[in-house]
Design an enzyme around this catalytic site. Structure first.
Site, PDB file in Angstrom:
ATOM      1  N   ASN A   9     -74.263  -0.601  30.519  1.00 42.05           N
ATOM      2  CA  ASN A   9     -73.893   0.788  30.228  1.00 42.05           C
ATOM      3  C   ASN A   9     -74.014   1.589  31.523  1.00 42.05           C
ATOM      4  O   ASN A   9     -75.120   1.890  31.955  1.00 42.05           O
ATOM      5  CB  ASN A   9     -74.846   1.337  29.144  1.00 42.05           C
ATOM      6  CG  ASN A   9     -74.607   2.802  28.858  1.00 42.05           C
ATOM      7  OD1 ASN A   9     -73.628   3.386  29.324  1.00 42.05           O
ATOM      8  ND2 ASN A   9     -75.503   3.407  28.083  1.00 42.05           N
ATOM      9  N   TRP A  10     -72.864   1.884  32.102  1.00 40.01           N
ATOM     10  CA  TRP A  10     -72.875   2.579  33.398  1.00 40.01           C
ATOM     11  C   TRP A  10     -73.260   4.054  33.273  1.00 40.01           C
ATOM     12  O   TRP A  10     -73.466   4.732  34.266  1.00 40.01           O
ATOM     13  CB  TRP A  10     -71.491   2.493  34.057  1.00 40.01           C
ATOM     14  CG  TRP A  10     -71.130   1.147  34.596  1.00 40.01           C
ATOM     15  CD1 TRP A  10     -71.845  -0.015  34.471  1.00 40.01           C
ATOM     16  CD2 TRP A  10     -69.950   0.822  35.343  1.00 40.01           C
ATOM     17  NE1 TRP A  10     -71.172  -1.036  35.102  1.00 40.01           N
ATOM     18  CE2 TRP A  10     -70.009  -0.549  35.640  1.00 40.01           C
ATOM     19  CE3 TRP A  10     -68.845   1.554  35.781  1.00 40.01           C
ATOM     20  CZ2 TRP A  10     -69.006  -1.204  36.363  1.00 40.01           C
ATOM     21  CZ3 TRP A  10     -67.845   0.918  36.492  1.00 40.01           C
ATOM     22  CH2 TRP A  10     -67.929  -0.458  36.786  1.00 40.01           C
ATOM     23  N   LYS A  11     -73.264   4.568  32.055  1.00 34.02           N
ATOM     24  CA  LYS A  11     -73.536   6.000  31.825  1.00 34.02           C
ATOM     25  C   LYS A  11     -72.584   6.833  32.701  1.00 34.02           C
ATOM     26  O   LYS A  11     -71.433   6.433  32.857  1.00 34.02           O
ATOM     27  CB  LYS A  11     -75.005   6.309  32.065  1.00 34.02           C
ATOM     28  CG  LYS A  11     -75.894   5.392  31.208  1.00 34.02           C
ATOM     29  CD  LYS A  11     -77.335   5.776  31.190  1.00 34.02           C
ATOM     30  CE  LYS A  11     -78.089   4.800  30.295  1.00 34.02           C
ATOM     31  NZ  LYS A  11     -79.510   5.137  30.178  1.00 34.02           N
ATOM     32  N   HIS A  95     -76.159   6.063  21.044  1.00 35.89           N
ATOM     33  CA  HIS A  95     -77.120   5.967  22.151  1.00 35.89           C
ATOM     34  C   HIS A  95     -78.036   7.192  22.114  1.00 35.89           C
ATOM     35  O   HIS A  95     -77.591   8.298  21.785  1.00 35.89           O
ATOM     36  CB  HIS A  95     -76.369   5.884  23.484  1.00 35.89           C
ATOM     37  CG  HIS A  95     -77.272   5.540  24.617  1.00 35.89           C
ATOM     38  ND1 HIS A  95     -78.076   6.467  25.224  1.00 35.89           N
ATOM     39  CD2 HIS A  95     -77.536   4.357  25.238  1.00 35.89           C
ATOM     40  CE1 HIS A  95     -78.791   5.877  26.168  1.00 35.89           C
ATOM     41  NE2 HIS A  95     -78.481   4.588  26.189  1.00 35.89           N
ATOM     42  N   GLU A  97     -79.064   9.044  24.318  1.00 35.07           N
ATOM     43  CA  GLU A  97     -78.623  10.174  25.147  1.00 35.07           C
ATOM     44  C   GLU A  97     -77.521  10.970  24.449  1.00 35.07           C
ATOM     45  O   GLU A  97     -77.276  12.127  24.785  1.00 35.07           O
ATOM     46  CB  GLU A  97     -78.181   9.664  26.533  1.00 35.07           C
ATOM     47  CG  GLU A  97     -79.396   9.259  27.366  1.00 35.07           C
ATOM     48  CD  GLU A  97     -79.123   8.248  28.462  1.00 35.07           C
ATOM     49  OE1 GLU A  97     -77.958   8.008  28.808  1.00 35.07           O
ATOM     50  OE2 GLU A  97     -80.110   7.676  28.972  1.00 35.07           O
ATOM     51  N   GLU A 165     -83.407   0.128  21.007  1.00 35.26           N
ATOM     52  CA  GLU A 165     -83.758   0.792  22.264  1.00 35.26           C
ATOM     53  C   GLU A 165     -84.813   1.857  21.997  1.00 35.26           C
ATOM     54  O   GLU A 165     -84.462   3.000  21.644  1.00 35.26           O
ATOM     55  CB  GLU A 165     -82.523   1.479  22.865  1.00 35.26           C
ATOM     56  CG  GLU A 165     -81.421   0.543  23.269  1.00 35.26           C
ATOM     57  CD  GLU A 165     -80.626   1.109  24.436  1.00 35.26           C
ATOM     58  OE1 GLU A 165     -80.531   0.434  25.460  1.00 35.26           O
ATOM     59  OE2 GLU A 165     -80.118   2.241  24.315  1.00 35.26           O
ATOM     60  N   GLY A 171     -84.510   4.457  30.740  1.00 35.55           N
ATOM     61  CA  GLY A 171     -84.187   5.287  31.896  1.00 35.55           C
ATOM     62  C   GLY A 171     -85.354   5.571  32.820  1.00 35.55           C
ATOM     63  O   GLY A 171     -86.454   5.040  32.657  1.00 35.55           O
ATOM     64  N   SER A 213     -85.118  -0.267  30.190  1.00 33.57           N
ATOM     65  CA  SER A 213     -85.716  -0.745  31.449  1.00 33.57           C
ATOM     66  C   SER A 213     -85.672  -2.266  31.600  1.00 33.57           C
ATOM     67  O   SER A 213     -86.610  -2.868  32.120  1.00 33.57           O
ATOM     68  CB  SER A 213     -87.156  -0.236  31.589  1.00 33.57           C
ATOM     69  OG  SER A 213     -87.192   1.167  31.556  1.00 33.57           O
ATOM     70  N   GLY A 233     -79.010  -0.413  31.363  1.00 30.17           N
ATOM     71  CA  GLY A 233     -78.567   0.825  32.005  1.00 30.17           C
ATOM     72  C   GLY A 233     -78.579   0.674  33.512  1.00 30.17           C
ATOM     73  O   GLY A 233     -77.662   0.110  34.116  1.00 30.17           O
TER      74      GLY A 233
END
Ligand code: PGA
Length: 250
Positions: A9-11, A95, A97, A165, A171, A213, A233
């Site tokens: 997941n490149w965000k 997600h 976020e 998650e 993160g 992580s 991530g």
């Protein structure tokens, strides 16, 4: 047993199209020797087509979110059919976020149903914000599963991936990484809930990934703890590290 699945997941990275192309090429090279692992990269929407153009047979593409709506006057939204028409086959939904800026379980559920209609494989993220000593976090995860998977059929569950998650492990603000034992306990719990909602066959066939992580150093312990793969991530932005995580999953 199905193959392990590693999703990057490149965000909101990298900064430019040029960098995105270089990163994707780097991942293609780093994951060449990766038989028996399913690999998915989820770049931001504008970079999906670029990644599609890079010659490679191995890596599938995914989006990081989808709209709960089908089409119409919804400024800035991107629909599942648009994502699918770009050649992507996976989509991350729910997600943390996204949840932190308003995605409720009800919205996540609508997004899952839209994604399934467009033949996308939803990667449904669940996980608690904090761990309490009374086990309330287990009830939270249970209701996330029940509410997010409402009106999903047993047959459709074949095309759904669950990513556990814990938000506290995600993160650069992570307080700590989950332990492999915590993952195993949660995977058993998730299977029990899936078995109650659907049946034990569905519960055992559904892939449960770990995210939060993940790095080349801790990945093996999670695989040993029966993780069916990872949602990565930060380390998916480094081809060498991402390749090393994939190698652990072979
Ligand atoms: P991280 O992100 O690997 O950087 O902790 C995981 C995620 O947000 O899916």
């Amino acid at each position: 047993m199905s193959k392990r699945l590693v999703i990057g997941n490149w965000k909101m990275n990298p900064k430019s199209l040029k960098e995105a192309e270089a990163l994707f090429k780097g991942i293609v090279t780093a994951s060449k020797d990766s038989k028996n692992v399913d690999i998915v990269v989820c770049p931001p929407y504008p970079f999906l087509t670029t990644a599609k153009k890079v010659p490679n047979k191995k890596i599938k593409l995914g989006a990081q979110d989808t709209s709960e709506m089908l089409e119409g006057s919804y400024t800035s939204q991107v629909s599942s059919s648009m994502i699918s028409s770009l050649g992507a086959t996976y989509v991350i939904i729910g997600h943390s976020e996204r949840r932190s800026i308003g995605d409720t379980d009800e919205i996540v559920n609508k997004k899952i149903l839209q994604a399934l209609k467009s033949k996308l494989i939803p990667v449904v993220c669940i996980g608690e914000n904090v761990r309490d000593t009374h086990g309330d976090y287990l009830a939270l995860v249970k209701y996330q599963l029940i509410d997010c998977l409402k009106n999903v059929s047993k047959l459709q569950m074949k095309n759904i991936v669950i990513a556990y998650e814990p938000v506290w492990a995600i993160g650069s603000h992570a307080t700590r990484v989950a332990t492999p034992e915590e993952f195993t306990e949660m995977k058993i719990f998730i299977r029990k809930v899936l078995s109650d909602i659907f049946d034990s066959k569905v519960a055992h066939a559904t892939r449960v990934l770990y995210g939060g992580s993940v790095n080349p150093q801790n990945a093996q312990a999670f695989v040993d703890a029966t993780a069916d793969g990872f949602l990565v991530g930060r380390d998916s932005l480094n081809p060498k590290k991402f390749g090393a995580i994939i190698a652990v999953c072979k």
